[in-house]
Design a protein around this motif. Structure first.
Motif, PDB file in Angstrom:
ATOM      1  N   VAL A 211      23.799 -11.621  45.954  1.00 56.54           N
ATOM      2  CA  VAL A 211      22.883 -12.326  45.045  1.00 56.54           C
ATOM      3  C   VAL A 211      23.472 -12.377  43.643  1.00 56.54           C
ATOM      4  O   VAL A 211      23.476 -13.424  42.992  1.00 56.54           O
ATOM      5  N   ALA A 212      23.972 -11.238  43.161  1.00 55.86           N
ATOM      6  CA  ALA A 212      24.518 -11.180  41.806  1.00 55.86           C
ATOM      7  C   ALA A 212      25.705 -12.119  41.629  1.00 55.86           C
ATOM      8  O   ALA A 212      25.792 -12.843  40.636  1.00 55.86           O
ATOM      9  N   SER A 213      26.627 -12.117  42.591  1.00 58.65           N
ATOM     10  CA  SER A 213      27.812 -12.967  42.447  1.00 58.65           C
ATOM     11  C   SER A 213      27.495 -14.435  42.677  1.00 58.65           C
ATOM     12  O   SER A 213      28.113 -15.306  42.072  1.00 58.65           O
ATOM     13  N   GLY A 214      26.524 -14.713  43.525  1.00 60.51           N
ATOM     14  CA  GLY A 214      26.195 -16.105  43.828  1.00 60.51           C
ATOM     15  C   GLY A 214      25.283 -16.774  42.815  1.00 60.51           C
ATOM     16  O   GLY A 214      25.282 -17.991  42.689  1.00 60.51           O
ATOM     17  N   THR A 215      24.523 -15.990  42.078  1.00 59.48           N
ATOM     18  CA  THR A 215      23.560 -16.576  41.138  1.00 59.48           C
ATOM     19  C   THR A 215      23.848 -16.241  39.682  1.00 59.48           C
ATOM     20  O   THR A 215      23.363 -16.919  38.791  1.00 59.48           O
ATOM     21  N   GLY A 216      24.585 -15.157  39.451  1.00 61.03           N
ATOM     22  CA  GLY A 216      24.852 -14.736  38.083  1.00 61.03           C
ATOM     23  C   GLY A 216      23.699 -13.984  37.438  1.00 61.03           C
ATOM     24  O   GLY A 216      23.766 -13.632  36.272  1.00 61.03           O
ATOM     25  N   MET A 217      22.633 -13.737  38.203  1.00 59.31           N
ATOM     26  CA  MET A 217      21.504 -13.022  37.605  1.00 59.31           C
ATOM     27  C   MET A 217      21.734 -11.516  37.645  1.00 59.31           C
ATOM     28  O   MET A 217      22.476 -11.015  38.486  1.00 59.31           O
ATOM     29  N   ARG A 218      21.101 -10.834  36.703  1.00 56.93           N
ATOM     30  CA  ARG A 218      21.186  -9.376  36.678  1.00 56.93           C
ATOM     31  C   ARG A 218      20.531  -8.818  37.934  1.00 56.93           C
ATOM     32  O   ARG A 218      19.469  -9.261  38.333  1.00 56.93           O
ATOM     33  N   THR A 219      21.178  -7.800  38.504  1.00 57.03           N
ATOM     34  CA  THR A 219      20.693  -7.236  39.756  1.00 57.03           C
ATOM     35  C   THR A 219      20.765  -5.717  39.692  1.00 57.03           C
ATOM     36  O   THR A 219      21.730  -5.160  39.174  1.00 57.03           O
ATOM     37  N   VAL A 220      19.742  -5.080  40.236  1.00 58.11           N
ATOM     38  CA  VAL A 220      19.726  -3.622  40.362  1.00 58.11           C
ATOM     39  C   VAL A 220      19.265  -3.289  41.777  1.00 58.11           C
ATOM     40  O   VAL A 220      18.286  -3.856  42.254  1.00 58.11           O
ATOM     41  N   ASP A 221      20.002  -2.429  42.449  1.00 60.87           N
ATOM     42  CA  ASP A 221      19.611  -1.997  43.796  1.00 60.87           C
ATOM     43  C   ASP A 221      18.786  -0.726  43.669  1.00 60.87           C
ATOM     44  O   ASP A 221      19.256   0.272  43.119  1.00 60.87           O
ATOM     45  N   VAL A 222      17.568  -0.791  44.178  1.00 59.26           N
ATOM     46  CA  VAL A 222      16.653   0.354  44.104  1.00 59.26           C
ATOM     47  C   VAL A 222      15.931   0.525  45.436  1.00 59.26           C
ATOM     48  O   VAL A 222      15.895  -0.386  46.255  1.00 59.26           O
ATOM     49  N   GLY A 223      15.343   1.694  45.623  1.00 57.64           N
ATOM     50  CA  GLY A 223      14.544   1.933  46.812  1.00 57.64           C
ATOM     51  C   GLY A 223      13.895   3.295  46.756  1.00 57.64           C
ATOM     52  O   GLY A 223      14.271   4.136  45.941  1.00 57.64           O
ATOM     53  N   ILE A 224      12.925   3.510  47.635  1.00 53.61           N
ATOM     54  CA  ILE A 224      12.318   4.831  47.692  1.00 53.61           C
ATOM     55  C   ILE A 224      13.124   5.703  48.657  1.00 53.61           C
ATOM     56  O   ILE A 224      13.721   5.196  49.611  1.00 53.61           O
ATOM     57  N   PRO A 225      13.197   6.998  48.369  1.00 53.67           N
ATOM     58  CA  PRO A 225      14.007   7.869  49.215  1.00 53.67           C
ATOM     59  C   PRO A 225      13.397   8.075  50.598  1.00 53.67           C
ATOM     60  O   PRO A 225      12.176   8.135  50.743  1.00 53.67           O
TER      61      PRO A 225
END
Length: 134
Positions: free
Chosen positions: A77-91
Motif C-alpha cells: 500500500v505504501a509503495s503503491g499509493t505514497g500514503m503514510r502507513t503504519v502496521d499495527v495490531g493487538i497482541p
C-alpha cells in the motif's frame, strides 16, 4: 490493522528482550528493518501520539534480525499509493492456529486507538508539517 505476536511464555527466546508485546497493554506498533512492515519513525510517532493524547497505551514490536518474519499489505500500500502507513495490531498467541488467543482489553484499546487516530491525526499532521516545512 492486523494482529501482532505476543510474548509467549514458552517461546520467550523468539523475541528481542525489550520488545515482547503483552496482553492488556495496548495496540502494538510493528517494526522490521527489512521492511516487511511499512512502519517508519514518522508513522509510528503519529500513531503513538494519537493514542497518548487520550491516555491509550501502545507497545512496540521489533522482529529479531536473525528470525524470519511474515509481512502485511502495508509495504505494498505504501509503495503503491505514497500514503503514510503504519502496521499495527493487538497482541495474540498462536497466530494462524486453531487456538489463537488475545486479550479482551486490547480489543477495546484498539477500537479507541483507531478512533483517536482519525480524530487526532489532522491536528498532529498540521503540527508535523509546520515543523518540517516552515
Amino acid at each position: 490493522a492486523d494482529m501482532a505476536h505476543a510474548l509467549h511464555p514458552n517461546y520467550t527466546d523468539k523475541h528481542e528482550p525489550q520488545h515482547g508485546p503483552a496482553f492488556h497493554k495496548g495496540v502494538v506498533i510493528k517494526h522490521n528493518a527489512n521492511q516487511r512492515y511499512a512502519t517508519n519513525s514518522v508513522t509510528a510517532t503519529l500513531f503513538r501520539e494519537c493514542g497518548a493524547k487520550r491516555g491509550i497505551p501502545s507497545q512496540e514490536f521489533v522482529v529479531r534480525s536473525d528470525m524470519a518474519c511474515g509481512s502485511t499489505i502495508g509495504p505494498i500500500v505504501a509503495s503503491g499509493t505514497g500514503m503514510r502507513t503504519v502496521d499495527v495490531g493487538i497482541p495474540q498467541w498462536s497466530m494462524h492456529s486453531v487456538r489463537e488467543c488475545c486479550g479482551t482489553v486490547d480489543v477495546d484499546y484498539a477500537v479507541r486507538h483507531f478512533v483517536a487516530f482519525w480524530e487526532e491525526m489532522p491536528a498532529l499532521e498540521k503540527t508535523l508539517m509546520a515543523t518540517v516545512d516552515p
